[in-house]
Design a protein around this motif. Structure first.
Motif, short mmCIF file in Angstrom:
data_model
loop_
_atom_site.label_atom_id
_atom_site.label_comp_id
_atom_site.label_asym_id
_atom_site.label_seq_id
_atom_site.Cartn_x
_atom_site.Cartn_y
_atom_site.Cartn_z
N ILE A 62 17.35 -18.30 72.13
CA ILE A 62 15.98 -18.00 72.55
C ILE A 62 15.54 -16.69 71.91
O ILE A 62 16.21 -15.66 72.06
N ALA A 63 14.43 -16.68 71.21
CA ALA A 63 13.92 -15.45 70.60
C ALA A 63 13.17 -14.63 71.66
O ALA A 63 12.24 -15.13 72.29
N PRO A 64 13.57 -13.38 71.87
CA PRO A 64 12.80 -12.53 72.80
C PRO A 64 11.43 -12.25 72.22
O PRO A 64 11.25 -12.19 71.00
N LYS A 65 10.45 -12.08 73.09
CA LYS A 65 9.08 -11.86 72.63
C LYS A 65 8.55 -10.57 73.25
O LYS A 65 8.40 -10.48 74.47
N ALA A 66 8.27 -9.61 72.40
CA ALA A 66 7.74 -8.32 72.86
C ALA A 66 6.22 -8.32 72.80
O ALA A 66 5.60 -9.16 72.14
N LEU A 344 15.74 -18.25 85.61
CA LEU A 344 14.73 -18.84 84.73
C LEU A 344 13.51 -17.94 84.63
O LEU A 344 12.94 -17.77 83.53
N GLU A 345 13.08 -17.35 85.73
CA GLU A 345 11.93 -16.44 85.71
C GLU A 345 12.19 -15.26 84.77
O GLU A 345 11.30 -14.84 84.03
N ILE A 346 13.40 -14.72 84.82
CA ILE A 346 13.75 -13.59 83.96
C ILE A 346 13.67 -14.00 82.49
O ILE A 346 13.09 -13.29 81.65
N VAL A 347 14.25 -15.15 82.17
CA VAL A 347 14.25 -15.63 80.79
C VAL A 347 12.82 -15.88 80.32
O VAL A 347 12.45 -15.51 79.19
N MET A 348 12.01 -16.49 81.18
CA MET A 348 10.63 -16.77 80.80
C MET A 348 9.87 -15.47 80.52
O MET A 348 9.10 -15.39 79.55
N GLN A 349 10.08 -14.46 81.34
CA GLN A 349 9.41 -13.17 81.13
C GLN A 349 9.83 -12.56 79.79
O GLN A 349 8.99 -12.14 78.99
N LEU A 350 11.12 -12.54 79.53
CA LEU A 350 11.62 -11.91 78.31
C LEU A 350 11.27 -12.71 77.06
O LEU A 350 11.19 -12.14 75.96
N VAL A 359 6.95 -22.83 77.93
CA VAL A 359 8.37 -22.97 77.60
C VAL A 359 8.59 -24.20 76.71
O VAL A 359 9.32 -24.15 75.72
N LYS A 360 7.92 -25.30 77.04
CA LYS A 360 8.09 -26.54 76.28
C LYS A 360 7.63 -26.38 74.83
O LYS A 360 8.11 -27.10 73.95
N LYS A 361 6.72 -25.44 74.60
CA LYS A 361 6.21 -25.23 73.24
C LYS A 361 7.02 -24.20 72.46
O LYS A 361 6.73 -23.92 71.29
N THR A 362 8.03 -23.65 73.09
CA THR A 362 8.83 -22.61 72.46
C THR A 362 9.73 -23.18 71.37
O THR A 362 10.35 -24.24 71.55
N HIS A 363 9.82 -22.47 70.26
CA HIS A 363 10.72 -22.87 69.18
C HIS A 363 12.03 -22.10 69.32
O HIS A 363 12.05 -20.86 69.28
N LEU A 364 13.13 -22.81 69.53
CA LEU A 364 14.44 -22.19 69.63
C LEU A 364 15.00 -21.90 68.23
O LEU A 364 14.63 -22.54 67.26
N LEU A 365 15.90 -20.95 68.18
CA LEU A 365 16.50 -20.57 66.91
C LEU A 365 17.84 -21.30 66.72
O LEU A 365 18.55 -21.57 67.68
N ASP A 366 18.14 -21.60 65.49
CA ASP A 366 19.43 -22.19 65.14
C ASP A 366 20.16 -21.21 64.23
O ASP A 366 20.03 -21.25 63.01
N ILE A 367 20.89 -20.32 64.85
CA ILE A 367 21.63 -19.30 64.12
C ILE A 367 23.11 -19.52 64.34
O ILE A 367 23.57 -19.59 65.48
N LYS A 368 23.87 -19.64 63.28
CA LYS A 368 25.30 -19.90 63.39
C LYS A 368 26.06 -18.57 63.39
O LYS A 368 25.83 -17.71 62.54
#
Length: 369
Positions: A62-66, A344-350, A359-368
């Motif tokens: 999950i990419a944090p969003k500032a 979940l609330e904490i993750v959504m905020q961050l 959340v459903k529109k969020t793009h997850l990262l694929d970092i190995k």
């Protein structure tokens, strides 16, 4: 403790403190008798798939969003036309009397208290009507293990509809039981009667082993069974146990109103993929035609976030709730949901996501790593 047929059931009704959901397993093991605990916690064969269900959540990040300019995330959602206060639901989980004397009735109360959705199992310790009544009007689904005897199926579906359930979940990945070694080691047989199995001529399900229970289940489940159940009940039918895009489309073509991505918590086909690893490909194939429910391995609020961002509309879990049930009854169940919702609330905020739709529109990262 309450003693039934020589089996000790917890009767605790108290608030419980939770550090994290993983820690509940060890605490519950001290309360639930060995045979019952082995049935609840176990997976099939060497439990490779069960373990991979947890590992898979680390495959995406999950990419944090500032500077997001938002606060107070909103967990409410609406799925199948049902308004819910949380996107986390109770998976259909059998024989909850193994964990607590009130079984599914206390689970129903705890889930209702958080504004969530509960799914009852065919193999419940309490009847469909009693479990529904305990929820006091809160929404419930009924999960059907199809029997070879269609008249038995009809009687369960009749009761479910009479009890006011909102949908039928048809489980299709359990035509035979997975090879669960803990049950063999413990020579486990169900000590608590299964209320819905009293319809079988042999009795109430008490004393039956796993293989004997499944021997009555239908093995030859076909696409037309989905439509048959939908037409008989006039309720949405959700097909549970989907692990490939092809099966998802087959179920929708057969009339499914929802897809339930699950590998049965690693209890059926060992060596199959982790559910999270196949969720996104199934979601892309479904392409919004019907809602998607997801389970298997969910233990963290971040797991819920990742599942929603990968295509799920609802995220279900079972074992942690059963541990909470054993430790605190209805209050323990509520505490489990409150905890994962808080995470979940904490993750959504961050992550800068105000709503579940965000959340459903969020793009997850694929970092190995």
């Amino acid at each position: 403790m309450t003693m039934v047929n020589g089996y000790e059931q917890s009767d605790r009704e108290e608030k419980i403190d939770i550090l994290n959901l993983e820690s509940l397993e060890g605490r519950a093991k001290e309360i639930i008798p060995t045979g019952g605990f082995g049935y609840i916690v176990g997976g099939s064969e060497d439990e490779w798939t069960l373990k991979k269900n947890r590992d898979a959540f680390h495959h995406r990040q999950i990419a944090p969003k500032a500077l997001s300019g938002m606060e107070n995330p909103d967990l409410s959602t609406n799925v199948f036309g049902i308004p819910l206060k949380t996107p986390v639901m109770m998976a259909p989980t059998a024989a909850q009397g193994l964990a607590h004397s009130q079984g599914e009735k206390d689970t129903a109360k705890g889930v209702a208290a958080v504004g969530g959705l509960m799914a009852q199992s065919t193999y419940s310790s309490t009847s469909i009507a009693d479990t529904a009544a305990a929820a006091d009007g809160a929404p419930q689904f009924f999960q059907l293990y199809m029997s070879k005897d269609w008249s038995f199926n009809e009687s369960l579906l009749d009761e479910a509809k009479e009890a006011g359930v909102k949908a039928i979940i048809l489980t299709v990945d359990a035509t035979v039981d997975g090879y669960r070694e803990a049950d063999i080691i413990n020579d486990f047989a169900f000590p608590i009667p299964m209320a819905n199995l009293t319809k079988f001529s042999e009795g109430d399900g008490q004393g039956k082993g796993i293989e004997e229970i499944y021997a009555s289940a239908a093995q030859n489940i076909k696409p037309e069974d989905v439509r048959r159940i939908a037409e008989y009940t006039d309720l949405p039918v959700i097909v549970k146990g989907i692990q490939t895009p092809e099966d998802a489309i087959r179920a929708i073509d057969a009339g499914a109103a929802g897809i339930y991505v699950s590998n049965h918590g690693g209890r059926q086909l060992n060596g199959g993929p982790a559910s999270f690893d196949v969720l996104e490909s199934i979601s892309k194939a479904v392409n919004g035609q019907v809602p998607i429910i997801f389970d298997s391995g969910v233990r963290r609020g971040s797991d819920v976030f990742k599942a929603l961002a990968s295509g799920a509309d609802l995220v279900a879990f079972g074992r942690p709730v059963i541990y909470g049930l054993a430790l605190g009854g209805a209050q323990g169940v509520q505490a489990v949901f409150d905890h994962i919702d808080h995470e979940l609330e904490i993750v959504m905020q961050l992550a800068g996501t105000k709503t579940i739709e965000d959340v459903k529109k969020t793009h997850l990262l694929d970092i190995k790593y």
